[in-house]
Design an enzyme around this catalytic site. Structure first.
Site, PDB file in Angstrom:
ATOM      1  N   CYS A  12       0.736  -1.168   0.146  1.00  0.00           N
ATOM      2  CA  CYS A  12      -0.004   0.094   0.043  1.00  0.00           C
ATOM      3  C   CYS A  12       0.787   1.138   0.007  1.00  0.00           C
ATOM      4  CB  CYS A  12      -1.083   0.016   1.216  1.00  0.00           C
ATOM      5  SG  CYS A  12      -2.165  -1.166   1.256  1.00  0.00           S
ATOM      6  N   SER A  14       4.327   2.014   0.975  1.00  0.00           N
ATOM      7  CA  SER A  14       5.647   1.916   0.237  1.00  0.00           C
ATOM      8  C   SER A  14       5.931   2.125  -1.317  1.00  0.00           C
ATOM      9  CB  SER A  14       6.785   1.232   1.035  1.00  0.00           C
ATOM     10  OG  SER A  14       6.380  -0.176   0.884  1.00  0.00           O
TER      11      SER A  14
HETATM   12  P1  4NP Z   1       1.050  -1.436   3.904  1.00  0.00           P
HETATM   13  O1  4NP Z   1      -0.175  -1.774   4.014  1.00  0.00           O
HETATM   14  O2  4NP Z   1       2.129  -1.853   5.093  1.00  0.00           O
HETATM   15  O3  4NP Z   1       1.209   0.224   3.620  1.00  0.00           O
HETATM   16  O4  4NP Z   1       1.631  -2.020   2.571  1.00  0.00           O
HETATM   17  C1  4NP Z   1      -0.840  -3.123   4.781  1.00  0.00           C
HETATM   18  C2  4NP Z   1      -0.805  -4.096   3.911  1.00  0.00           C
HETATM   19  C3  4NP Z   1      -1.085  -5.331   4.454  1.00  0.00           C
HETATM   20  C4  4NP Z   1      -1.200  -5.558   5.705  1.00  0.00           C
HETATM   21  C5  4NP Z   1      -1.209  -4.635   6.520  1.00  0.00           C
HETATM   22  C6  4NP Z   1      -0.716  -3.092   5.944  1.00  0.00           C
HETATM   23  N1  4NP Z   1      -1.961  -6.747   6.120  1.00  0.00           N
HETATM   24  O5  4NP Z   1      -1.870  -6.728   7.434  1.00  0.00           O
HETATM   25  O6  4NP Z   1      -1.994  -7.872   5.508  1.00  0.00           O
END
Ligand code: 4NP
Length: 148
Positions: A12, A14
């Site tokens: 999301c 990065s």
């Molecule tokens: P990111 O968001 O850290 O910005 O890529 C997330 C994507 C997936 C999850 C958590 C945050 N997850 O728990 O699967």
């Protein structure tokens, strides 16, 4: 300059930071290397979340070819700056650092502020994009002055 953007999932936040920073650096003719990684291993090999792809596309940036990977200790030596999105990312990356020179490379993308995780809230992707963009602009300016 070699910059690594880090969040939890690398699907999301990065990937947006990577796409935006590369776009800004390229537009200024800078030969910078920009990459991203996640502290977690859940999404390795996946492309960015469709909502991140969509909001980037709306701003003229294509991040759809990116593939999630996990942060590794070798990244400390491959990059000059490791910019993390929130405090949990900061702790997780710092825990892997083996010396002060590695620790000194790690910083929050935004000083004293986090980039919130938009994963569970569709409405957050647009403001998260704007927040990352604004702070990539200032990080780029900051690193350019340092590099002179
Ligand atoms: P990111 O968001 O850290 O910005 O890529 C997330 C994507 C997936 C999850 C958590 C945050 N997850 O728990 O699967």
């Amino acid at each position: 300059m070699k910059i690594l953007m880090v969040c939890l999932g690398n699907i999301c936040r990065s990937p947006l930071a990577e796409g935006i920073m590369r776009h800004l650096a390229d537009a200024q003719g800078l030969n910078w290397q920009v990459d991203s990684a996640g502290t977690g291993n859940y999404h390795i090999g996946k492309k960015p979340d469709h909502r991140s792809i969509k909001v980037a596309k709306a701003h003229g940036i294509d991040i759809s070819a990116q593939q999630a990977r996990q942060f590794s200790v070798a990244d400390f030596d491959s990059f000059d700056v490791i910019a993390v999105m929130d405090e949990q990312n900061y702790r997780d990356v710092m825990r892997l650092a083996e010396n002060d020179s590695q620790r000194e490379k790690v910083r929050l993308l935004i000083k004293n502020e986090i980039v919130p995780d938009p994963y569970y809230d569709d409405a957050l992707f647009a403001p998260v994009y704007d927040l990352i963009e604004k702070n990539c602009v200032s990080l780029l300016a900051e690193l350019k002055t340092q590099n002179r």
